[in-house]
Design a protein around this motif. Structure first.
Motif, short mmCIF file in Angstrom:
data_model
loop_
_atom_site.label_atom_id
_atom_site.label_comp_id
_atom_site.label_asym_id
_atom_site.label_seq_id
_atom_site.Cartn_x
_atom_site.Cartn_y
_atom_site.Cartn_z
N ILE A 1 3.17 6.00 -2.89
CA ILE A 1 4.53 6.68 -3.55
C ILE A 1 4.14 6.69 -4.97
O ILE A 1 4.42 7.92 -5.60
CB ILE A 1 5.56 6.08 -2.85
CG1 ILE A 1 5.60 6.11 -1.40
CG2 ILE A 1 6.77 6.48 -3.81
CD1 ILE A 1 6.73 5.23 -0.98
N LEU A 2 3.82 5.77 -5.69
CA LEU A 2 3.87 5.70 -7.14
C LEU A 2 2.78 6.51 -7.52
O LEU A 2 2.94 7.25 -8.67
CB LEU A 2 3.89 4.31 -7.49
CG LEU A 2 5.04 3.45 -7.59
CD1 LEU A 2 4.65 2.04 -7.86
CD2 LEU A 2 6.17 3.67 -8.28
N LYS A 3 1.68 6.69 -6.84
CA LYS A 3 0.31 7.21 -7.30
C LYS A 3 0.90 8.84 -7.36
O LYS A 3 0.28 9.81 -8.16
CB LYS A 3 -0.64 7.31 -6.38
CG LYS A 3 -1.96 7.25 -7.04
CD LYS A 3 -3.10 7.40 -6.04
CE LYS A 3 -3.41 5.69 -5.58
NZ LYS A 3 -4.75 5.72 -4.94
N LYS B 1 0.98 -1.11 0.03
CA LYS B 1 -0.12 -0.05 -0.08
C LYS B 1 0.65 1.19 0.03
O LYS B 1 0.53 2.33 -0.66
CB LYS B 1 -0.86 -0.12 1.26
CG LYS B 1 -2.17 -0.99 1.20
CD LYS B 1 -3.11 -0.57 -0.11
CE LYS B 1 -4.19 -1.89 0.09
NZ LYS B 1 -4.83 -1.64 -1.19
N ARG B 2 1.90 1.12 0.89
CA ARG B 2 2.96 2.30 0.83
C ARG B 2 3.47 2.43 -0.48
O ARG B 2 3.72 3.82 -1.01
CB ARG B 2 3.94 2.20 1.81
CG ARG B 2 4.69 3.44 1.91
CD ARG B 2 5.96 3.14 3.00
NE ARG B 2 5.29 2.63 4.34
CZ ARG B 2 5.72 1.86 5.15
NH1 ARG B 2 6.99 0.89 4.83
NH2 ARG B 2 5.19 1.34 6.32
N THR B 3 3.97 1.46 -1.35
CA THR B 3 4.44 1.65 -2.59
C THR B 3 3.48 2.21 -3.62
O THR B 3 3.94 2.97 -4.36
CB THR B 3 4.96 0.27 -3.06
OG1 THR B 3 6.14 -0.10 -1.99
CG2 THR B 3 5.72 0.41 -4.18
N VAL C 1 -3.00 3.08 -8.76
CA VAL C 1 -1.92 2.31 -9.10
C VAL C 1 -1.97 1.14 -8.10
O VAL C 1 -2.34 1.26 -7.05
CB VAL C 1 -0.66 2.97 -8.63
CG1 VAL C 1 0.73 1.98 -8.96
CG2 VAL C 1 -0.21 4.27 -9.60
N HIS C 2 -1.85 -0.04 -8.87
CA HIS C 2 -2.20 -1.36 -8.02
C HIS C 2 -0.69 -2.10 -8.18
O HIS C 2 -0.28 -2.53 -9.22
CB HIS C 2 -3.13 -2.35 -8.51
CG HIS C 2 -4.50 -1.72 -8.04
ND1 HIS C 2 -4.97 -1.82 -6.70
CD2 HIS C 2 -5.56 -1.19 -8.78
CE1 HIS C 2 -6.07 -1.16 -6.79
NE2 HIS C 2 -6.54 -0.63 -7.83
N CYS C 3 0.08 -2.66 -7.16
CA CYS C 3 1.20 -3.18 -7.28
C CYS C 3 0.79 -4.82 -7.07
O CYS C 3 0.00 -5.08 -6.14
CB CYS C 3 2.15 -2.83 -6.10
SG CYS C 3 2.85 -0.92 -6.59
N SER C 4 1.58 -5.70 -7.53
CA SER C 4 1.68 -7.02 -7.18
C SER C 4 2.04 -7.22 -5.86
O SER C 4 2.67 -6.39 -5.12
CB SER C 4 2.71 -7.83 -8.18
OG SER C 4 3.91 -7.46 -7.92
N ARG C 5 1.75 -8.17 -5.38
CA ARG C 5 2.13 -8.62 -3.73
C ARG C 5 3.82 -8.54 -3.65
O ARG C 5 4.13 -8.14 -2.63
CB ARG C 5 1.96 -10.28 -3.59
CG ARG C 5 1.27 -10.45 -2.30
CD ARG C 5 0.71 -11.64 -2.03
NE ARG C 5 1.11 -12.76 -2.82
CZ ARG C 5 0.53 -13.94 -2.28
NH1 ARG C 5 -0.21 -14.05 -1.33
NH2 ARG C 5 0.93 -14.87 -3.24
#
Length: 121
Positions: free
Chosen positions: A14-16, A9-11, A39-43
């Protein structure tokens, strides 16, 4: 929430913030028009799906934007990596978000069903 989920969630957060900043610094004015919705990151935080606002772009315009963003992807990833001091940036995939359009279609279907039920009564 587990510590791993918190990191993801933090990543994403930050990316957003960083991706629109990186896009605004690109030399191509056409790409600077695009807005990042989510933005959605993989696990494992190795991949990130970047959702863009479709506005009223035609499918041809959307395809052109995606092609331009794919060419600019290494520059955007490099910007995020340098800004945060990361060893590696998530590999970004850009897609236009069509959930709003789909939800409007569903709302229209529900309205149509309600109208048909009312007409039957």
């Amino acid at each position: 929430m587990t510590p791993a989920q918190i990191k993801v969630k933090r990543t994403e957060s930050i990316l957003k913030e960083l991706i629109p900043e990186a896009i605004s610094q690109l030399s191509d004015a056409r790409v600077r028009e695009v807005d990042v919705i989510d933005v959605h990151c993989s696990r494992g935080r190795s991949d990130a799906k970047v959702y863009l606002d479709p506005h009223d772009y035609t499918p041809q315009e959307q395809a052109a934007f995606l092609k331009l963003l794919e060419k600019a992807r290494p520059i955007i990833e490099e910007h995020c990596m340098k800004d945060q001091g990361w060893f590696r940036s998530p590999r970004m995939t850009f897609v236009f978000d069509d959930t709003l359009k789909r939800s409007q279609n569903i709302e229209a279907l529900f309205a149509q069903i309600a109208k048909e039920k009312k007409d039957e009564s």
